[in-house]
Design an enzyme around this catalytic site. Structure first.
Site, PDB file in Angstrom:
ATOM      1  N   LYS A  10      30.702 -53.689 -48.304  1.00  0.00           N
ATOM      2  CA  LYS A  10      29.478 -54.076 -49.013  1.00  0.00           C
ATOM      3  C   LYS A  10      29.248 -53.161 -50.222  1.00  0.00           C
ATOM      4  CE  LYS A  10      27.503 -55.852 -44.714  1.00  0.00           C
ATOM      5  NZ  LYS A  10      26.352 -55.767 -43.789  1.00  0.00           N
ATOM      6  N   TYR A  50      25.802 -65.773 -45.361  1.00  0.00           N
ATOM      7  CA  TYR A  50      24.853 -65.367 -44.324  1.00  0.00           C
ATOM      8  C   TYR A  50      23.946 -66.519 -43.874  1.00  0.00           C
ATOM      9  CZ  TYR A  50      26.040 -60.392 -44.644  1.00  0.00           C
ATOM     10  OH  TYR A  50      26.679 -59.165 -44.574  1.00  0.00           O
ATOM     11  N   ASN A 113      24.728 -50.859 -44.320  1.00  0.00           N
ATOM     12  CA  ASN A 113      25.663 -50.469 -43.253  1.00  0.00           C
ATOM     13  C   ASN A 113      27.146 -50.586 -43.629  1.00  0.00           C
ATOM     14  OD1 ASN A 113      25.805 -53.231 -43.103  1.00  0.00           O
ATOM     15  ND2 ASN A 113      25.252 -53.390 -40.938  1.00  0.00           N
ATOM     16  N   HIS A 116      31.049 -55.385 -43.325  1.00  0.00           N
ATOM     17  CA  HIS A 116      30.832 -56.570 -42.496  1.00  0.00           C
ATOM     18  C   HIS A 116      32.153 -56.971 -41.855  1.00  0.00           C
ATOM     19  CE1 HIS A 116      29.846 -60.751 -41.343  1.00  0.00           C
ATOM     20  NE2 HIS A 116      31.017 -61.053 -41.864  1.00  0.00           N
ATOM     21  N   GLU A 127      34.641 -67.859 -42.525  1.00  0.00           N
ATOM     22  CA  GLU A 127      34.440 -66.868 -43.589  1.00  0.00           C
ATOM     23  C   GLU A 127      35.682 -66.734 -44.473  1.00  0.00           C
ATOM     24  OE1 GLU A 127      31.070 -64.365 -41.053  1.00  0.00           O
ATOM     25  OE2 GLU A 127      33.003 -63.405 -41.425  1.00  0.00           O
TER      26      GLU A 127
HETATM   27  P1  CMP Z   1      26.531 -57.699 -40.922  1.00  0.00           P
HETATM   28  O1  CMP Z   1      27.544 -57.277 -39.929  1.00  0.00           O
HETATM   29  O2  CMP Z   1      26.973 -57.997 -42.308  1.00  0.00           O
HETATM   30  O3  CMP Z   1      25.778 -58.997 -40.357  1.00  0.00           O
HETATM   31  C1  CMP Z   1      24.489 -59.331 -40.769  1.00  0.00           C
HETATM   32  C2  CMP Z   1      23.822 -58.262 -41.557  1.00  0.00           C
HETATM   33  O4  CMP Z   1      22.432 -58.359 -41.627  1.00  0.00           O
HETATM   34  C3  CMP Z   1      24.059 -56.934 -40.910  1.00  0.00           C
HETATM   35  O5  CMP Z   1      25.413 -56.567 -41.028  1.00  0.00           O
HETATM   36  C4  CMP Z   1      23.058 -56.061 -41.613  1.00  0.00           C
HETATM   37  O6  CMP Z   1      23.528 -55.630 -42.884  1.00  0.00           O
HETATM   38  C5  CMP Z   1      21.936 -57.054 -41.834  1.00  0.00           C
HETATM   39  N1  CMP Z   1      20.854 -56.821 -40.876  1.00  0.00           N
HETATM   40  C6  CMP Z   1      20.858 -57.104 -39.579  1.00  0.00           C
HETATM   41  N2  CMP Z   1      19.684 -56.759 -39.017  1.00  0.00           N
HETATM   42  C7  CMP Z   1      18.923 -56.261 -40.027  1.00  0.00           C
HETATM   43  C8  CMP Z   1      17.602 -55.734 -40.102  1.00  0.00           C
HETATM   44  N3  CMP Z   1      16.831 -55.656 -39.022  1.00  0.00           N
HETATM   45  N4  CMP Z   1      17.179 -55.304 -41.296  1.00  0.00           N
HETATM   46  C9  CMP Z   1      17.968 -55.383 -42.394  1.00  0.00           C
HETATM   47  N5  CMP Z   1      19.217 -55.872 -42.368  1.00  0.00           N
HETATM   48  C10 CMP Z   1      19.686 -56.299 -41.208  1.00  0.00           C
END
Ligand code: CMP
Length: 144
Positions: A10, A50, A113, A116, A127
Site C-alpha cells: 500500500k 474493496y 497497515n 494487502h 483480484e
Molecule cells: P486489507 O487486508 O487491505 O483489507 C481491508 C482493509 O481495510 C484492511 O487491510 C485495512 O487497511 C482496512 N481496515 C480494516 N478495518 C479497518 C478499520 N477499522 N479502520 C480503518 N481501516 C480498516
C-alpha cells in the site's frame, strides 16, 4: 497445492521504503514472483478492489488512502501461498499482529497497515483478474 495470491504494498509501505523488505520475505520463504507493477490507481478502481467493504464506515477513508500514492501490485505463486502469505503479513490490525510478521514489525495503525493479501483462493482469482487483466509472466517449469 500450488496456488496464486494477490499481494499489494500500500502507499504507506511504498513511501516508507518497504518494497524490498516485503519482496524479500516472500522470496526467502520460497514463493515465486509472477507479476509485479508499481502504479497509481483511480478512485473507481480502488472502490472495485474493496467492493466487499463498501458498507463499512472506514470505506471512504480506505479508498482515499489507497489512491494517495503509488502501490505495488504483485502475484505470488507457491504451496498454500494464500494462507501462508497471510501468516507472513500478520493480522489486519497491526497491534494484534505477531512480531516477525510484516505488519507486526512495521505498523501500528489498522488504517496504515503496509500491505494487502487475498483472503482466499477465490478472492485471489478475482483480484488477480482485476489487477492483471493483461495476464502475468510464465516461468518455465524447470525454473520452479
Ligand atoms: P486489507 O487486508 O487491505 O483489507 C481491508 C482493509 O481495510 C484492511 O487491510 C485495512 O487497511 C482496512 N481496515 C480494516 N478495518 C479497518 C478499520 N477499522 N479502520 C480503518 N481501516 C480498516
Amino acid at each position: 497445492a500450488s496456488e496464486q495470491t494477490f499481494i499489494m504494498i500500500k502507499p504507506d509501505g511504498v513511501q516508507r521504503g518497504l518494497i524490498g523488505e516485503v519482496i524479500s520475505r516472500f522470496e526467502k520463504k520460497g514463493f515465486y514472483l509472477k507479476g509485479l507493477k508499481l502504479q497509481n490507481v483511480e478512485k473507481s478502481f480502488a472502490e472495485q478492489h474493496y467492493a466487499d467493504l463498501s458498507s463499512k464506515p472506514f470505506f471512504a477513508g480506505l479508498v482515499e488512502y489507497i489512491v494517495s500514492g503509488p502501490v505495488v501490485a504483485m502475484v505470488w505463486e507457491g504451496k498454500s501461498v494464500v494462507s501462508t502469505g497471510r501468516k507472513i503479513i500478520g493480522a489486519t490490525n497491526p497491534l494484534a499482529s505477531e512480531p516477525g510478521t510484516i505488519r507486526g514489525d512495521f505498523a501500528v495503525d489498522i488504517g496504515r497497515n503496509v500491505i494487502h493479501g487475498s483472503d482466499s483462493v477465490e478472492s485471489a482469482r478475482k483480484e488477480i483478474a482485476l489487477w492483471f487483466p493483461e495476464g502475468i509472466a510464465e516461468w518455465r517449469s524447470s525454473q520452479h
